[in-house]
Each structure stands twice: as structure tokens, then as C-alpha cells.
Motif scaffolding. Structure first.
Motif, PDB file in Angstrom:
ATOM      1  N   GLU A 491       0.814  -1.212   0.000  1.00 11.91           N
ATOM      2  CA  GLU A 491       0.000   0.000   0.000  1.00 11.91           C
ATOM      3  C   GLU A 491       0.849   1.263   0.000  1.00 11.91           C
ATOM      4  O   GLU A 491       0.422   2.314  -0.511  1.00 11.91           O
ATOM      5  N   ASP A 494       1.887   2.298  -3.477  1.00 17.41           N
ATOM      6  CA  ASP A 494       0.833   2.987  -4.225  1.00 17.41           C
ATOM      7  C   ASP A 494       0.550   4.393  -3.690  1.00 17.41           C
ATOM      8  O   ASP A 494       0.445   5.347  -4.455  1.00 17.41           O
ATOM      9  N   THR A 495       0.441   4.528  -2.363  1.00 19.25           N
ATOM     10  CA  THR A 495       0.009   5.796  -1.780  1.00 19.25           C
ATOM     11  C   THR A 495       1.158   6.692  -1.348  1.00 19.25           C
ATOM     12  O   THR A 495       0.965   7.865  -1.080  1.00 19.25           O
ATOM     13  N   THR A 499       2.416   3.956   7.331  1.00 17.07           N
ATOM     14  CA  THR A 499       1.526   3.795   8.476  1.00 17.07           C
ATOM     15  C   THR A 499       2.170   2.821   9.455  1.00 17.07           C
ATOM     16  O   THR A 499       3.195   2.211   9.170  1.00 17.07           O
ATOM     17  N   SER A 502       2.307  -0.498   7.887  1.00 13.17           N
ATOM     18  CA  SER A 502       3.410  -0.674   6.932  1.00 13.17           C
ATOM     19  C   SER A 502       4.737  -0.884   7.663  1.00 13.17           C
ATOM     20  O   SER A 502       5.638  -1.551   7.150  1.00 13.17           O
ATOM     21  N   TYR A 505       4.893  -4.548   8.245  1.00 14.26           N
ATOM     22  CA  TYR A 505       5.340  -5.235   7.020  1.00 14.26           C
ATOM     23  C   TYR A 505       6.864  -5.153   6.886  1.00 14.26           C
ATOM     24  O   TYR A 505       7.527  -6.163   6.622  1.00 14.26           O
ATOM     25  N   ARG A 576      -0.452  -9.259   2.762  1.00 13.87           N
ATOM     26  CA  ARG A 576      -0.676  -8.172   1.805  1.00 13.87           C
ATOM     27  C   ARG A 576      -1.627  -7.110   2.330  1.00 13.87           C
ATOM     28  O   ARG A 576      -1.389  -5.922   2.193  1.00 13.87           O
ATOM     29  N   MET A 577      -2.715  -7.546   2.979  1.00 14.69           N
ATOM     30  CA  MET A 577      -3.699  -6.600   3.477  1.00 14.69           C
ATOM     31  C   MET A 577      -3.270  -6.088   4.853  1.00 14.69           C
ATOM     32  O   MET A 577      -2.995  -6.887   5.753  1.00 14.69           O
ATOM     33  N   PRO A 578      -3.231  -4.763   5.047  1.00 14.26           N
ATOM     34  CA  PRO A 578      -2.778  -4.202   6.334  1.00 14.26           C
ATOM     35  C   PRO A 578      -3.566  -4.720   7.531  1.00 14.26           C
ATOM     36  O   PRO A 578      -2.992  -4.946   8.607  1.00 14.26           O
ATOM     37  N   SER A 631       0.882 -11.424  -1.196  1.00 15.15           N
ATOM     38  CA  SER A 631       1.794 -10.289  -1.099  1.00 15.15           C
ATOM     39  C   SER A 631       2.971 -10.433  -2.031  1.00 15.15           C
ATOM     40  O   SER A 631       3.941  -9.716  -1.930  1.00 15.15           O
TER      41      SER A 631
END
Length: 634
Positions: A491, A494-495, A499, A502, A505, A576-578, A631
């Protein structure tokens, strides 16, 4: 209509039957006989009515699916001896991995029938007895790993007949006697550590590091330097009537000329050396002045270095700019220098680039970061802000970054590998530091935003200590360098907005890096980019989990379960998903639990307890892999 349905049913039945019929029937029955006759604490999806080549876990067939060529069952809960006349019927097998189980008994004598074997992995089991006396039957063997078992007896000299052998690991057994002369040019890695070997290391094996022979009673005999030939005594010449012949006179003249030439050459070399010395001194002066050269020629006198409470440093901006500076690296946020101050020791100065906020926001963020005091967070000691220059000052860690310790001088002589205990402490310390940042920043939701191995150091207790906390909030969103991009959550790519999720991750990538010894992003010889997260996912998905671990960790006994636990944590963090990732306080509990296993008096290899329920690697990691499998696109 009914006839069409009947036709489809018959077609479906025939296709299913043909798939099963196409299976290598004899190999399939051999595998079933093996699994039904060996004790196991976990089930496999090996069913007689399913395709061995397409659905059976850990089994690989050749291209036309006529033979089984590989069996990989690491950590599958296998116990007891290997049943005879089972696996030995797989006459086409090339790769066999039964590592990380509790298989006991002698080395199977009928394995001599596996003449096509290329790689044999039986490490971390409970085999006993002597090694096979004749390795010549396996002419294609390139990898042999029988480490961490109970093999005894001598090392067979027949191993020297394996002309394709590249990897031999017999460490952590009970082998005795002398090491045979294994003169194998293709051999690239050898480990005989922690046995009961005696005598001397053969000359053909002295090219390997001494650590590969440690834990034995061995000596390394250096080959004696060749002696000068002794001239036979000649008759004593008479002192009377000595007369120099013409050749002797000519020889004296030549020797005199040579001496004159040598003296002239030495003189010229001294002159050149002085010139180079002057040049080097000039370069050193340039290097020392590099910090000042990069700064504004006339720093703003109205602005001063701002020190934080509890900092015992005493210097001003001029002292800092005058200090002898050495470039440590150039990263995402700017250039980092090691500055040796005259009266205040050594500090690290980071010259920030691409700062996007104004003075007020910069100072507010500095106050937040500077107030953090935790043993696992590198303290911000001071900062400087002007229109032209933004500097931050940290303590200097003389052991270097985790990245340097993990990757520096790999494959070179003299490298000191990063041991498992240190890697655990790095993971625990980094987790505690990030968790503290996430939970103690009040409503600011402070994030690190640039967590990577080059921003982690060892504190005085040799635990991980994170640096560069919170600097991401000051910077323009920008593409990360290739190496740093491997730590970034999907994410964020992309953004461009970091966060706390992240950060989790990035921490997961760090764990995978510590476990594998591989960088987050690597380029192959063909310039192909390999992402660490993708690679680990693919290996775990194929249930070759034990393949992911750093080869430098194989020398440490009784750590396989801890590594698997840490791998599970890393895989969960890189989901993959936060929302599927754990919070950092929870991650701290998980990694500390791994260490708790490690802090007790770990049994030695000889006193290792019975493994009644070995870690089922594929099963344990399955849930984490399911979360992280998507991911693979960063």
C-alpha cells in the motif's frame, strides 16, 4: 439431452481415470509403502486414488510424469527407521530431503540402489551407526548433508570418488578417526565441525575456513617451506696465488652495474612515495572537509544546534562542520556522516534532503522524536534547521549496521557470520523499539516509515536498536531506492504514505532477511529482480521450507524449531492486506516467546531430548502463508 449428459460424465470419468493411470504406478506404490510403514505424527495427502505427480505433497515427477524424481518431506513428523525396500525402489529419484524429522536407525543400506541421486538432505534427524563405506555408487551426488545426527565411525575415503560433489556437511555427529584426503576440485563448501575427529587436516582441505573443523581434536600442518639446496663442500682453495679469471672480472662488473641500478630505482621509488603521500594527505583533507563543503559556506548565525534534555554533548555548529567527517552512506533521507569532534567524541550526522515541511513543523516533529527515550530506539541528540541546511545528530555505533553485519564480506575469507543468538536479539530489540514508538507517541500515530537493516544497530546489551524514527513525516513522497523498496508494504508503494501497519510489514521483511541471509531485493546474473517476500512465499508454498534458511545458520545445533517459529511470525507480518497484519505489541510477545525457548539451558547435541512431535513445518506455516501468499506483488 440425457445422452449429452451421459457423454460428459463418461468423458469426465475417463479423463480422471487417465490421469491416475498415467501415474508412475511402481513409484507411487513405493511411496505408499514407505508412508504406511513409518511412524508419523502428521498426515499427508497421499491417497491411492489421487495423482502422485499432480496432487501429492512434496513429490515431483519428470516432465512426462513417468517417474518420481524428487521427494521433499522436511519437518513432516516422520519417526523411527526408514522401512527397507520402500524409498530404494525410486530408482529415478534425484533429490531426496527428509530433514528436520525424528528418523532413527542406521543409514539405509538399500539406498545404494538410488544411483541417480543428486542431492541428499538427511540433517536434523536421529540417524546412528556408521556412514556407508562405498559412496562411489552415487556418482551424480553434488550435495550431501548428514549433519546433526548421531553417525559414528570414520569418514569413508570413497567420498573422494564423487567428482561432482560441491557441498558436504557432516557436522554435529560423533564421527572419529582421521580425515581422509578428499581431493575434490568441485567441492565448494565443507563442514566437519563438532565431531571427534583426530589427526591433522589434509592439505587438500586446508583451503576451507578453520571454523569448518572446530570442535574436533585436529591440527593444521603447514607445509614446510622448501629448503635451499645444500652445496657439497668443495676443496679448500689455497690462499696463495689467487688470481681472478676474466669471467670473474666480468661478473664483478655486471654485479656492480646491477647494484647501481637498484640504488637508482630505490631513490626514484622514495621520491614517488613522497609524492603519493602528499596526494593522499590532500585527499584526506578533502574527505575531512566534506561535511563543511556540503554545508552552506556561510551558515545562518541566528540558527543554532538544538540539543535535547539528557544530552551531555557540548559543541556548536562550527565544531560540527570543522569535524573530521567520513561518509557512512547515502540513503533514502540523505547522506550520513561519522563526525569525530575534538572534545565531544564521535557522533553521526545525517544531512537531510528533500525536506518538504516548514520550520515550525520541522521543529515540532523534532521535539516529538527527541522526547523518545528507549533502549531500543537510537536517541536523537540534536538538530539544526536553516533554509539551506537541515541536520540531525545521533550517537555513533561502532559495530556498524545490521545490514553490514549480515551481508558484508559474504563468501570472503575472514568473515564472521552473524550467529543465531545475535539475530534473535536484533529481532527482539527492533520489535520492542518499534512497538514503543507506536504506543508511546500519544495521538500522533508516530511511524518509523523507513525501517530496514541499515537503520538498525546493536545497543550495549547487543539487542537491536532502531534509528531514523519519524523522519519520513518531514520528507517529500518519493520513490525509494531499489534496495529500500523491498521493505515497503504494497500500500505504501501505491500511496507513498507510511503507516504503523506498513512498519509491521517492513519488520516482517527484516525477519525474513535475518532468517535467509538474503537482501530484500536482489538481481541475478541475468539482471532478473528477485523479491525476498515472493521468493520465501514460493518456497514455503512448495513445502520446501527448510530451503529458505541462511546456510550460515546450519552450523548451530537445535535451532530449527526457533527458526520455523520466527519464519511464521515474519510471514504473518508481510500479509498483503494491512488489516491482516498483527500489531507491533503483539509481534513483540511472539518474538519474545521464541527467545524464551532459547534462554533456558539449551541441551547439547548429545543430550538433545526425544522429539516426540517435531514441528510440522508445512502445517504450522500454512496459515501464515495463506495470509502472505497474495503479497508476492510488491
Amino acid at each position: 439431452m440425457n445422452s449429452k449428459k451421459a457423454f460428459l460424465f463418461i468423458f469426465f470419468f475417463v479423463s480422471i481415470f487417465s490421469q491416475i493411470a498415467a501415474d508412475p504406478v511402481e513409484d507411487k506404490q513405493a511411496l505408499l509403502d514407505f508412508f504406511h510403514n513409518i511412524s508419523h505424527s502428521h498426515s499427508l495427502n497421499w491417497k491411492e486414488k489421487t495423482s502422485v505427480c499432480k496432487t501429492w505433497t512434496g513429490v515431483t515427477c519428470n516432465s512426462n510424469q513417468s517417474r518420481v524424481i524428487a521427494v521433499r518431506l522436511p519437518g513432516a513428523g516422520l519417526q523411527g527407521p526408514i522401512p527397507s525396500n520402500t524409498l530404494s525402489r525410486l530408482s529415478a529419484i534425484q533429490f531426496l530431503s527428509l530433514r528436520l524429522n525424528a528418523i532413527s536407525g542406521p543409514f539405509p543400506s538399500d539406498f545404494s540402489k538410488l544411483v541417480n541421486l543428486n542431492s541428499l538432505h538427511l540433517q536434523y534427524n536421529k540417524f546412528s551407526g556408521p556412514l556407508p563405506s562405498d559412496f562411489s555408487v552415487w556418482q551424480n551426488l553434488s550435495i550431501i548433508d548428514l549433519s546433526d545426527n548421531g553417525f559414528n565411525g570414520t569418514i569413508p575415503s570413497s567420498i573422494s570418488n564423487l567428482t561432482h560433489l560441491t557441498y558436504l556437511n557432516l557436522s554435529n555427529n560423533s564421527l572419529s578417526g582421521e580425515i581422509p584426503d578428499l581431493n575434490i576440485p568441485s567441492l565448494q563448501l565443507l563442514n566437519l565441525a563438532n565431531n571427534s575427529l583426530t589427526g591433522s587436516v589434509p592439505k587438500s582441505l586446508q583451503r576451507f575456513p578453520s571454523s569448518m573443523f572446530s570442535g574436533n581434536n585436529l591440527t593444521v600442518e603447514n607445509a614446510p617451506s622448501p629448503a635451499f639446496p645444500v652445496q657439497p663442500p668443495s676443496a679448500q682453495p689455497s690462499k696463495k696465488g689467487i688470481k681472478l679469471s676474466e669471467p670473474a672480472i666480468l661478473g664483478i662488473v655486471i654485479v656492480g652495474c646491477v647494484l647501481l641500478f637498484v640504488i637508482a630505482a630505490v631513490f626514484m621509488m622514495l621520491c614517488c612515495a613522497n609524492g603519493r603521500k602528499d596526494g593522499v594527505q590532500g585527499k584526506e583533507k578533502k574527505k575531512e572537509a566534506s561535511l563543511k563543503k556540503g554545508a552552506s559556506e556561510k551558515p545562518d548565525k541566528s540558527e543554532k544546534l538544538v540539543f535535547f534534555e539528557g544530552t551531555n554533548l557540548a559543541f556548536d555548529l562550527e565544531d560540527l562542520l570543522r569535524a573530521s567527517a567520513e561518509v557512512l552512506g547515502k540513503g533514502t533521507f540523505g547522506t550520513t556522516y561519522k563526525a569525530a569532534l575534538e572534545d565531544a567524541g564521535t557522533v553521526v550526522v545525517k544531512r537531510l534532503k528533500e525536506v518538504s515541511v516548514g520550520k515550525r513543523e520541522f521543529e515540532q516533529q523534532m521535539e516529538v522524536i527527541g522526547s523518545i527515550r528507549h533502549e531500543n530506539v537510537a536517541a536523537l541528540r540534536a538538530y539544526y534547521y536553516s533554509k539551506e541546511e537541515k541536520l540531525v545528530v545521533y550517537d555513533y555505533y561502532d559495530q556498524g549496521s545490521v545490514s553490514a553485519m549480515l551481508h558484508g564480506k559474504r563468501g570472503e575469507e575472514g568473515r564472521i557470520p552473524l550467529d543465531w543468538e545475535t539475530r534473535l536479539r536484533i529481532a527482539i530489540g527492533a520489535a520492542r523499539g518499534i512497538a514503543y514508538v507506536h504506543t508511546q507517541s500519544g495521538g500522533n500515530k508516530l511511524v518509523h516509515g523507513n525501517l530496514k537493516a541499515s537503520n538498525i544497530f546493536l545497543n550495549s546489551e547487543r539487542y537491536g536498536c532502531v534509528s531514523d524514527v519519524g523522519l519520513v513525516a518531514l520528507m517529500n513522497p518519493m520513490p525509494a531506492p531499489m534496495r529500500a523498496a523491498g521493505y515497503r508494504a504494497p500500500e505504501v508503494t501505491d500511496t507513498r504514505k507510511a503507516t504503523q501497519a506498513s512498519d509491521v510489514y517492513s519488520f516482517g521483511v527484516l525477519l525474513l532477511e535475518l532468517l535467509t541471509g538474503k537482501s530484500p531485493i536482489q538481481t541475478t546474473g541475468g539482471h532478473e529482480i528477485v523479491h525476498l517476500v515472493r521468493w520465501v512465499n514460493s518456497v514455503v508454498r512448495e513445502e520446501w521450507t527448510a530451503e529458505v534458511f541462511d546456510i550460515e545458520l546450519l552450523r548451530y545445533p537445535n535451532i530449527e524449531e526457533e527458526m520455523v517459529e520466527m519464519l511464521q511470525i515474519g510471514m504473518t507480518c508481510v500479509a498483503r492486506m494491512p488489516e491482516d497484519r498483527p500489531k507491533m505489541p503483539d509481534v513483540v510477545k511472539l518474538v519474545e516467546e521464541v527467545r524464551r525457548v532459547n534462554t533456558g539451558s539449551r541441551p547439547s547435541a548429545e543430550l538433545r531430548p526425544e522429539i516426540t512431535n517435531p514441528t510440522p513445518i508445512a502445517a504450522d506455516i500454512g496459515a501464515a502463508t495463506a495470509l502472505a501468499s497474495s503479497s508476492t506483488t510488491l
